[in-house]
Every structure is written in structure tokens, then in C-alpha cells.
Write a protein that holds these residues in place. Structure first.
Motif, PDB file in Angstrom:
ATOM      1  N   ILE A  62       0.826  -1.202   0.000  1.00 43.14           N
ATOM      2  CA  ILE A  62       0.000   0.000   0.000  1.00 43.14           C
ATOM      3  C   ILE A  62       0.867   1.261   0.000  1.00 43.14           C
ATOM      4  O   ILE A  62       0.991   1.946   1.023  1.00 43.14           O
ATOM      5  N   ARG A  63       1.451   1.505  -1.083  1.00 40.31           N
ATOM      6  CA  ARG A  63       2.298   2.689  -1.110  1.00 40.31           C
ATOM      7  C   ARG A  63       1.722   3.676  -2.109  1.00 40.31           C
ATOM      8  O   ARG A  63       1.028   3.287  -3.021  1.00 40.31           O
ATOM      9  N   SER A  89      -0.660   0.807  -5.420  1.00 43.40           N
ATOM     10  CA  SER A  89      -1.000   0.334  -4.067  1.00 43.40           C
ATOM     11  C   SER A  89      -1.854   1.353  -3.330  1.00 43.40           C
ATOM     12  O   SER A  89      -2.736   0.980  -2.547  1.00 43.40           O
ATOM     13  N   THR A  90      -1.588   2.634  -3.586  1.00 41.81           N
ATOM     14  CA  THR A  90      -2.425   3.671  -2.960  1.00 41.81           C
ATOM     15  C   THR A  90      -3.863   3.500  -3.430  1.00 41.81           C
ATOM     16  O   THR A  90      -4.808   3.566  -2.625  1.00 41.81           O
ATOM     17  N   LEU A 134      -5.260   0.781  -4.442  1.00 40.79           N
ATOM     18  CA  LEU A 134      -5.816  -0.429  -3.833  1.00 40.79           C
ATOM     19  C   LEU A 134      -6.263  -0.147  -2.389  1.00 40.79           C
ATOM     20  O   LEU A 134      -7.312  -0.635  -1.956  1.00 40.79           O
ATOM     21  N   GLY A 135      -5.437   0.629  -1.671  1.00 38.01           N
ATOM     22  CA  GLY A 135      -5.788   1.008  -0.306  1.00 38.01           C
ATOM     23  C   GLY A 135      -7.092   1.805  -0.271  1.00 38.01           C
ATOM     24  O   GLY A 135      -7.928   1.624   0.620  1.00 38.01           O
TER      25      GLY A 135
END
Lengths: 357, 232
Positions: A356-357, B48-49, B51-52
Motif C-alpha cells: 500500500i504505497r 498500491s495507494t 488499492l488502499g
């Protein structure tokens, strides 16, 4: 919830054991201190009793014969034999049960003569006959005062008929002989119910004229005020150190387990539940610590008492110690628990730099 | 197919020093039920952001995410957690399993969170482990499992509460190609057998080949979305 907590505890055994050890040490020290202090107080009381301790002391009050009889009739009470008066030939069997202004005490019938004044004495008929004594004769009477026999000369002023066999002297003379400040002294037997006795004596004598056993204990405790203060201070410091230890361990635990917190939150565990999880964990850890510490204290006190120590552990002390442990745990865990509660999933997971970046 | 998830002008902005970084920029996506949607793009593109944000793990700076009729911005943190525990499963690149627990316990954990009765949870956990082909490894500690086995445990955990969608962040990124392929095959078979919806973030071409839709991500934005046909 319990299952999750127990599993996470299982996975963090060293940290949990360390925290439990801190709590155990705190309650152990607290109980040893408390038991030691109670032992000191109890020892003092014991010494006091072996000298001259009155469970109920009636001050500055002239008891009538009826009052004395009434008090004496209460179950579990007896007159204080060690007040310092004794009759010479009767040894310790003679009881001076009370002193009145003019000398009369309780049920008796004056056969002849006057109430004693000054160095006069009133004898029971049975003694007068035994000794062949008549009014106007002078007799020697011995008194046991502070474990020493003291002889006094009296003029017989009266003879009375009574089966209880006391001698009667004037209050002034009695006070002169035994330096007694008390008009009457009663002892409550150990098997008696002090509250029952006190309640009944209170009906006979004004409360302010009574010094009860409790008063005596309080007086002793006052004397030990400084000791007690020191003990409380030491207990406070022990719990403070335990609390700081708990705080540090919880902070380390929460920091080290941020990823775990993140995972749990990602799986749908709510913030409040994260708080509860860690809180339950700290409660379980504290309970383990309390159990170990209390067990260790009981064992130590038992062994110390076997070797001549005087430690008295009361259930109230154990309850107090347990409550203190849980209060300290809660207070010092609160901030770490709130940190865990507020931790964001993203921040927690970022620590590993993996997702989660 | 019906719409499962949708974003509207979704943006996430970070301030670093005086610099403004768009980790996600005006993203409009629609995920249909039964999709395997792959988000591909270079490192640092904001995959990924995104996905978060889709998983409700983070709040957007602006824009909106809808899960069926639920609008994320109207949901409290607790409601979002509820949504995650019942409807969304996660698979992470580094598995993110709890090391203190066994494989079995890790898979069972989401069921404990929703208070699934014990016997049902046990049975379902063993079934999932069997589906993943690691039943015999169920009582092992994670340290005794290979990376591929751990990722299977993670996939089983993601499926534990039978979620409507699984969000996978580089699920094969930490695995060798052979093991990664097995994981992808598992996902594909779940999709084919149960219509399980996946959103997968990856830069692995093999993952992209498995997906029926792609979103290409660059500098926080989705540059294009493509549908794969049977012939592609």
C-alpha cells in the motif's frame, strides 16, 4: 475475541511474561510490606495486652452496683483482675469490682457501721467472722500494684453481708494506692462479640466515657502513623514503578505489533475492538502477574512466619493489592491502548515498507 | 455482469515538504462482479495507494468510492471495517500473516472476527486449506512454510468470509515464477468456479494475461482501461 487475544498472547510470550513479572513483583512487595506492618501493629497490641490493655475502659464515671452487675451479666465480659487491687489473704481471687465515691460498689447489705472514708475499710461478713474482726479494729491488707505487693493499714468501718466477697474502700484511698485513674475496667473476652458488648455498655455508660478496643487500636495506629505513611509511600512507589514498567512494555508491544494491528484492521477489526484486544491482553497479563505475586507472597509469608517472623496477611490487603494492580495497569496502559486504537492501517502497514504505497 | 465497485474522480494527494504528490489522480473505474481487473504500471505510479483506497484502508483527498450502493465517504471507520470484514478480502505481496499463529489459525482469524460458530469455522478453514492444496501444512507455524505456501494461506484467509471481492497487491511479487503461476491459477480457478471478483495490482505480465480487464496506471492516473477478449 478471547480466542484472538489468547492466540496473540501465545505469540508474544516473552513480553507478556515480563509484564506479568512486573505486576507480580509489585503485588508481592506490597503484600509483604502490608503484612509486615500489620505484624508490627499486632505485636504491639499483643505486648500492650500482656501488660495492661483494656478492651473497654470506663473513665471518670462512678458506676452503681446495678450498672456494674448489668455490665458483668453480659456474656463475654469479665472484670479486669489486674487493675492492681487484691485482698491480702484472698490472693488473686478477690475482686474489687468498682469504686464509688463513698466506697460502696454493688449488691450488698450493710449490716452495721458507716461507709468507709479515708483509710477505712468495709469487710464482708464472712471475712469479718473468719478473721474475728469487729468495727473499729485495724487490719493489714495487701494490694498487688504493678506486680508488687503493698501493705496498707485500715480501720474497719462497716461490715456487710454479701456473697461476692469484695472489700470496699474509699475511692480516694484506692486511687492513692494504685494510682488508678479509672473507676471501673472491664475486659471483653476474645470469644465475645465486641460490638455486642460495646453496644450494651454504651447503654449504661455515656459513649464519651468509654474507650473501646477500636480506640486503643487507633491510638496504636496513630503511634505508627509515620511507619504507615512510609509503608504507603513505599507501596505507591512500587506500584508507580510497576505502572511505568507496564507503560513501557505496552508501548513496546504496541510499537512492535503495529503491523499486526494493521493486519487486524485490514481484516475488519474495528478500532474499539483493537483497544479491547490489547486491553484484554493487559488484563490477562495482569491477572497472571497477580496470581503469581499473590502466591509468592502467601508462600513467603508462610515461610517467614515459620522462621519466627510476624507477618499478618489479611484478605483486605490482598483485595487492595489486586485492585491497585488493575487500576495501575489500566491507567498506565491507557495511552498505549489509545495509540493502538488510533493507529491507521496504512501507517501500520507502511512500517514494513511492503504494501500500500 | 453487475457493477460491484466504482470510483468517481478519486484522488489522493500527499504533501512532502513543499511538494504536492498525486498518488492517485481523478481515477474513474468501474469493477464488474466476476471481473479479474488488473492494475498495471511502474513502481511509484500509485497502484498500491489506489488499492488502499478501494479497500477502504485509506481515505481519499477527493472523489468517491462506491461499493455496490455504499458510498465510502458516508461510512464511519467502523462501518468501513464492517465492509472489509464481510465483503473484501486482501492478499498482500509479503503475505502479512500473523507469525505467532499457525496456518490454520491465520485462515480462521477472519471467521473469529465475524464470530463464526466454532465448528463451522473449523470445517471451512480445513476446506479452504484443502482448496489451496496445503491442508497437511495447516498446523505448521508460518516459519515452517515456503513463500508460496504462505501466499496460499493468505489467499485462503482472504476467502475466509466469502468476500465479494479480493484485492491483491503484487500477489506474486515475492514468489518465484513457478510458484507465482500456481497462485494465479488458483485465483483464476476461483474466478471461474465461483465468479470471485479480483482486483490485482501487479507489474507481472503473467498476471496481466490472466485478467479480463486492465487499467494502466501512470503518475497516479489511469491512462487507459482495456478489456481482454477470448482471442487476446
Amino acid at each position: 475475541m478471547w480466542r484472538i487475544v489468547l492466540r496473540t498472547i501465545k505469540g508474544n510470550e516473552p513480553r507478556c511474561l515480563l509484564s506479568a513479572g512486573g505486576v507480580a513483583t509489585a503485588i508481592l512487595v506490597f503484600l509483604l510490606l502490608s503484612a509486615s506492618f500489620a505484624g508490627v501493629v499486632e505485636k504491639s497490641l499483643e505486648l500492650y495486652r500482656s501488660g495492661q490493655v483494656w478492651d473497654i475502659v470506663v473513665l471518670d464515671h462512678t458506676l452503681t452496683g446495678e450498672e456494674i452487675a448489668e455490665v458483668r451479666s453480659l456474656e463475654g465480659i469479665r472484670m479486669q483482675p489486674g487493675i492492681g487491687m487484691d485482698a491480702g489473704i484472698r490472693g488473686d481471687k478477690l475482686q474489687i469490682v468498682g469504686l464509688e465515691g463513698k466506697g460502696s460498689v454493688f449488691k450488698f447489705e450493710k449490716v452495721e457501721g458507716n461507709f468507709p472514708e479515708g483509710d477505712q475499710i468495709m469487710l464482708p461478713e464472712i471475712l469479718a467472722e473468719l478473721w474475728g474482726t469487729v468495727i473499729g479494729d485495724r487490719i493489714q491488707v495487701s494490694f498487688l500494684v504493678d506486680n508488687e505487693i503493698r501493705f496498707e493499714s485500715f480501720e474497719v468501718s462497716a461490715i456487710f453481708s454479701d456473697g461476692t466477697e469484695p472489700i470496699v474502700i474509699s475511692l480516694e484511698k484506692a486511687r492513692e494506692i494504685i494510682s488508678c485513674e479509672y473507676n471501673a475496667v472491664f475486659i471483653v473476652l476474645l470469644e465475645a462479640d465486641p460490638d455486642f458488648i460495646y453496644e450494651h455498655v454504651e447503654q449504661i455508660v455515656a459513649p464519651e466515657q468509654i474507650i473501646s478496643y477500636k480506640d486503643t487500636v487507633e491510638r496504636i495506629q496513630e503511634q505508627y502513623g509515620l511507619t504507615k505513611f512510609s509503608m504507603n509511600l513505599a507501596s505507591f512507589l512500587v506500584f508507580l514503578v510497576a505502572g511505568i514498567g507496564m507503560f513501557a512494555m505496552m508501548m513496546i508491544s504496541v510499537t512492535a505489533r503495529r503491523r499486526e494491528i494493521g493486519i487486524l484492521k485490514a481484516l475488519g477489526v474495528k478500532s474499539g475492538e483493537v483497544f479491547s484486544l490489547f486491553f484484554l491482553e493487559s488484563v490477562i497479563v495482569t491477572s497472571i502477574g497477580v496470581a503469581i505475586g499473590t502466591g509468592a507472597a502467601l508462600g513467603s509469608i508462610f515461610l517467614l512466619n515459620l522462621t519466627g517472623g510476624l507477618f499478618i496477611l489479611r484478605s483486605s490487603m490482598i483485595i487492595k493489592g489486586i485492585v491497585m494492580c488493575f487500576v495501575v495497569t489500566f491507567l498506565f496502559s491507557l495511552y498505549p491502548l489509545l495509540v493502538a486504537r488510533r493507529a491507521s492501517v496504512m501507517d501500520c502497514m507502511r512500517l514494513r515498507g511492503d504494501i500500500i504505497r | 455482469m453487475s457493477e460491484l465497485m466504482r470510483t468517481e474522480n478519486l484522488s489522493k494527494v500527499f504533501k512532502m515538504g513543499g511538494e504536492t504528490i498525486y498518488a492517485a489522480r481523478d481515477i474513474n473505474l468501474t469493477i464488474e462482479k466476476g471481473d479479474i481487473f488488473c492494475i498495471v504500471g511502474p513502481s511509484g505510479s500509485g497502484k498500491s495507494t489506489l488499492l488502499g483506497l478501494l479497500g477502504g484502508l485509506d481515505r481519499p483527498t477527493s472523489g468517491e468510492v462506491y461499493f455496490k450502493d455504499k458510498q465510502y465517504s458516508l461510512l464511519s471507520e467502523d462501518k468501513l471495517a464492517d465492509l472489509r470484514r464481510h465483503s473484501i478480502g486482501f492478499v498482500f505481496q509479503f503475505y502479512n500473516l500473523l507469525p505467532a499463529l499457525s496456518a490454520f489459525e491465520n485462515v480462521r482469524l477472519p471467521m473469529d472476527i465475524v464470530k463464526t460458530p466454532g465448528s463451522i469455522a473449523v470445517e471451512r478453514t480445513w476446506n479452504l486449506l484443502e482448496t489451496m492444496g496445503i491442508k497437511e501444512r495447516g498446523l505448521h507455524r508460518l516459519s515452517q512454510l515456503s513463500g508460496g505456501e504462505q501466499q496460499r494461506v493468505a489467499l485462503a484467509r482472504a476467502l475466509a468470509n466469502n468476500p465479494e471481492i479480493i484485492l491483491a497487491d503484487e500477489p506474486t511479487g515475492n514468489l518465484d515464477s513457478k510458484t507465482g503461476r500456481k497462485i494465479l491459477q488458483l485465483m483464476q480457478s476461483l474466478n471461474e468456479a465461483n465468479g470471485q471478483t479480483f482486483i490485482i495490482v501487479s507489474h507481472d505480465e503473467e498476471v496481466a494475461r490472466m485478467a479480463n480487464r486492465f487499467g494502466y496506471m501512470k503518475d497516479g492516473g489511469i491512462s487507459r482501461v482495456e478489456n481482454r477478449t477470448q482471442n487476446d
